[in-house]
Design a protein around this motif. Structure first.
Motif, short mmCIF file in Angstrom:
data_model
loop_
_atom_site.label_atom_id
_atom_site.label_comp_id
_atom_site.label_asym_id
_atom_site.label_seq_id
_atom_site.Cartn_x
_atom_site.Cartn_y
_atom_site.Cartn_z
N GLY A 97 0.79 -1.24 0.00
CA GLY A 97 0.00 0.00 0.00
C GLY A 97 0.82 1.28 0.00
O GLY A 97 0.27 2.36 -0.24
N GLY A 98 2.12 1.18 0.29
CA GLY A 98 2.98 2.35 0.15
C GLY A 98 3.38 3.05 1.44
O GLY A 98 3.75 4.22 1.43
N LYS A 99 3.35 2.32 2.56
CA LYS A 99 3.73 2.96 3.83
C LYS A 99 5.19 3.43 3.78
O LYS A 99 5.49 4.56 4.14
CB LYS A 99 3.53 2.00 5.00
CG LYS A 99 2.06 1.66 5.27
CD LYS A 99 1.93 0.74 6.48
CE LYS A 99 2.15 -0.72 6.17
NZ LYS A 99 3.42 -1.32 6.37
N ASP A 100 6.06 2.53 3.34
CA ASP A 100 7.49 2.87 3.32
C ASP A 100 7.77 4.05 2.39
O ASP A 100 8.52 4.97 2.73
CB ASP A 100 8.33 1.67 2.87
CG ASP A 100 8.25 0.52 3.87
OD1 ASP A 100 7.89 0.78 5.04
OD2 ASP A 100 8.51 -0.63 3.48
N GLY A 101 7.17 4.02 1.24
CA GLY A 101 7.36 5.09 0.25
C GLY A 101 6.86 6.43 0.78
O GLY A 101 7.48 7.48 0.55
N GLU A 114 -4.66 -2.61 -8.16
CA GLU A 114 -3.36 -1.95 -8.00
C GLU A 114 -2.40 -2.84 -7.21
O GLU A 114 -1.22 -2.92 -7.53
CB GLU A 114 -3.55 -0.59 -7.30
CG GLU A 114 -2.26 0.18 -7.03
CD GLU A 114 -1.50 0.62 -8.28
OE1 GLU A 114 -2.12 0.71 -9.36
OE2 GLU A 114 -0.28 0.87 -8.18
N GLN A 115 -2.92 -3.54 -6.21
CA GLN A 115 -2.06 -4.44 -5.44
C GLN A 115 -1.46 -5.52 -6.34
O GLN A 115 -0.28 -5.85 -6.27
CB GLN A 115 -2.81 -5.08 -4.27
CG GLN A 115 -1.86 -5.82 -3.35
CD GLN A 115 -2.56 -6.69 -2.33
OE1 GLN A 115 -3.38 -7.55 -2.68
NE2 GLN A 115 -2.25 -6.49 -1.06
N LYS A 116 -2.33 -6.06 -7.22
CA LYS A 116 -1.86 -7.09 -8.14
C LYS A 116 -0.72 -6.54 -9.00
O LYS A 116 0.34 -7.16 -9.15
CB LYS A 116 -3.03 -7.53 -9.03
CG LYS A 116 -2.72 -8.69 -9.92
CD LYS A 116 -3.83 -8.85 -10.93
CE LYS A 116 -4.31 -10.26 -11.05
NZ LYS A 116 -5.56 -10.39 -11.78
N LYS A 117 -0.92 -5.33 -9.53
CA LYS A 117 0.10 -4.69 -10.37
C LYS A 117 1.42 -4.56 -9.60
O LYS A 117 2.50 -4.82 -10.12
CB LYS A 117 -0.39 -3.28 -10.75
CG LYS A 117 -0.53 -3.07 -12.23
CD LYS A 117 -1.21 -1.78 -12.58
CE LYS A 117 -0.32 -0.55 -12.46
NZ LYS A 117 -1.10 0.70 -12.66
N ARG A 118 1.31 -4.14 -8.33
CA ARG A 118 2.52 -3.93 -7.53
C ARG A 118 3.22 -5.24 -7.20
O ARG A 118 4.44 -5.32 -7.19
CB ARG A 118 2.17 -3.17 -6.24
CG ARG A 118 1.75 -1.74 -6.55
CD ARG A 118 1.45 -0.92 -5.31
NE ARG A 118 0.97 0.41 -5.71
CZ ARG A 118 0.87 1.46 -4.90
NH1 ARG A 118 1.18 1.35 -3.64
NH2 ARG A 118 0.43 2.62 -5.37
N PHE A 119 2.44 -6.30 -6.96
CA PHE A 119 3.06 -7.61 -6.70
C PHE A 119 3.78 -8.12 -7.95
O PHE A 119 4.89 -8.66 -7.86
CB PHE A 119 2.00 -8.63 -6.26
CG PHE A 119 1.56 -8.49 -4.82
CD1 PHE A 119 2.21 -7.64 -3.93
CD2 PHE A 119 0.47 -9.22 -4.34
CE1 PHE A 119 1.79 -7.52 -2.61
CE2 PHE A 119 0.05 -9.10 -3.01
CZ PHE A 119 0.71 -8.25 -2.16
#
Ligand code: ADP
Length: 273
Positions: free
Chosen positions: A70-74, A176-181
Motif C-alpha cells: 500500500g505504500g507505507k514505506d514510500g 493496483e495491489q496485483k500490479k505492484r506484486f
C-alpha cells in the motif's frame, strides 16, 4: 486543498466499497505541478519540525496503515525526506515477539509514543490488533471487540497529555495491489520486497476491507481522526498527506523558545575572548 472529503467523521461517513483509490480530484493541475507543491510542503515541514523540536512542547503521532504494498514505506521516505533525524522516529510493528505477546497489546505501542518535541511515525500500529487479529481469528471476537473502545480511550489519554494524532489509511485498489506484486516479482530491484505470504494474505482482501471499515467507523475521533487517502498514485498520496500534516503542525502555532535574557550582552565578551 480541501482534504475534508478524506476525513472520516460523523458528518462524513467514508464507505470503503465506494472509495476511489484513483482519485486525483484535489490536484487538478496534475502530477508535474503537484511534485513542485510537494517540494514546497516538504520545506515547510522541515521548518515546522525544527520549531517543534526546539520548542519541545508538543508531541506528534502519525499512524500509517495499509494493505500489503500500500505504500507505507514510500510515504515515509517521500514526506520526511530532509527532516532532522534527531526529532523524527519511525516505529514499525510486526508480528509480536514472545515478550510482546506476554503483555497486553498496547504495551509495545505505549513505549514508542512521541515525547515532547518529537514526531513519531507508526508503520502499522495498535490497529493490527483489530485487523490481522480479527481477520485471522488470532484472538476470539469477544477479545478484539473490546479493543476499539480501549484504543479510543488510550488515544484520548495521549491527546489529553499533549499528543497530536493523525491516522492515515493508504487506500489502494485490489487491482493496483496485483500490479505492484507483479512488479515486485519481475523487477530485480524490487524482488527483495516480495513475500510469498502476501499472495495468501490477498485472499482475505474483503475481510480486511470489512475490518478497516469498522476501524474507521469506530475510531475516527476529533482528537485522533482517520483520513482515508487515495493511494493508487504515489505522487497524489504524498501530496495529500503532506498537506494534512503541514496544516496540522501550523495550527499548533509553535514558536522558538524565548532566548536567555539580554542575550546580546554575551556577544562582547565572546568577541574579546
Ligand atoms: P510490512 O508489511 O509492514 O512492511 P512485514 O512484511 O514484516 O512488514 O509485515 C509485518 C507483519 O506483521 C504483517 O503481516 C502484520 O499483519 C503483522 N503484524 C503486525 N502486528 C501484528 C499483531 N499485533 N498480531 C499479528 N500480526 C501482526
Amino acid at each position: 486543498m480541501n482534504v475534508k472529503e478524506y476525513l472520516a467523521s460523523s458528518s462524513n461517513q467514508i464507505v470503503l466499497s465506494h472509495f476511489d483509490a484513483d482519485d486525483q480530484s484535489l490536484a487538478p493541475e496534475g502530477k508535474k505541478e503537484s511534485k513542485k507543491e510537494l517540494k514546497s510542503l516538504r520545506k515547510q515541514l522541515v521548518k515546522l519540525q525544527q520549531v517543534l523540536y526546539a520548542e519541545s512542547k508538543h508531541k506528534v503521532l502519525i499512524i500509517l496503515q495499509a494493505m500489503d504494498s500500500g505504500g507505507k514505506d514510500g510515504t515515509i521516505r517521500a514526506i520526511f525526506d530532509g527532516v532532522n533525524p534527531q526529532g523524527v522516529k519511525v516505529a514499525s510493528f510486526k508480528v509480536p515477539t514472545p515478550l510482546e505477546n506476554a503483555h497486553d497489546y498496547l504495551w509495545r505501542i505505549h513505549q514508542k509514543v512521541p515525547a515532547n518535541g518529537e514526531i513519531v511515525i507508526f508503520n502499522r500500529s495498535q490497529y493490527e490488533d483489530v485487523l490481522v487479529v480479527r481477520v485471522h481469528e488470532l484472538d476470539p471476537e469477544k477479545v478484539w471487540k473490546k479493543r476499539y473502545e480501549e484504543i479510543n480511550k488510550f488515544e484520548r489519554m495521549l491527546a489529553n497529555e499533549g499528543t497530536t494524532i493523525l491516522k492515515f489509511f493508504l487506500f489502494i485498489s485490489k487491482e493496483e495491489q496485483k500490479k505492484r506484486f507483479i512488479e515486485r516479482l519481475e523487477n530485480p530491484e524490487k524482488q527483495w520486497k516480495f513475500n510469498p505470504g502476501d499472495i495468501e494474505e490477498r485472499k482475505y482482501w474483503d475481510a480486511y476491507m470489512e475490518a478497516y471499515q469498522d476501524v474507521i467507523d469506530k475510531t475516527s475521533k476529533p482528537y485522533a481522526p482517520w483520513y482515508v487517502i487515495p493511494a493508487n498514485h504515489n505522487w497524489y498520496r504524498d501530496l495529500v498527506i503532506s498537506h494534512i500534516i503541514v496544516k496540522q503542525l501550523k495550527s499548533l502555532k509553535m514558536d522558538y523558545p524565548e532566548p536567555v535574557e539580554n542575550i546580546h550582552q554575551y556577544l562582547d565578551p565572546l568577541q574579546n575572548s
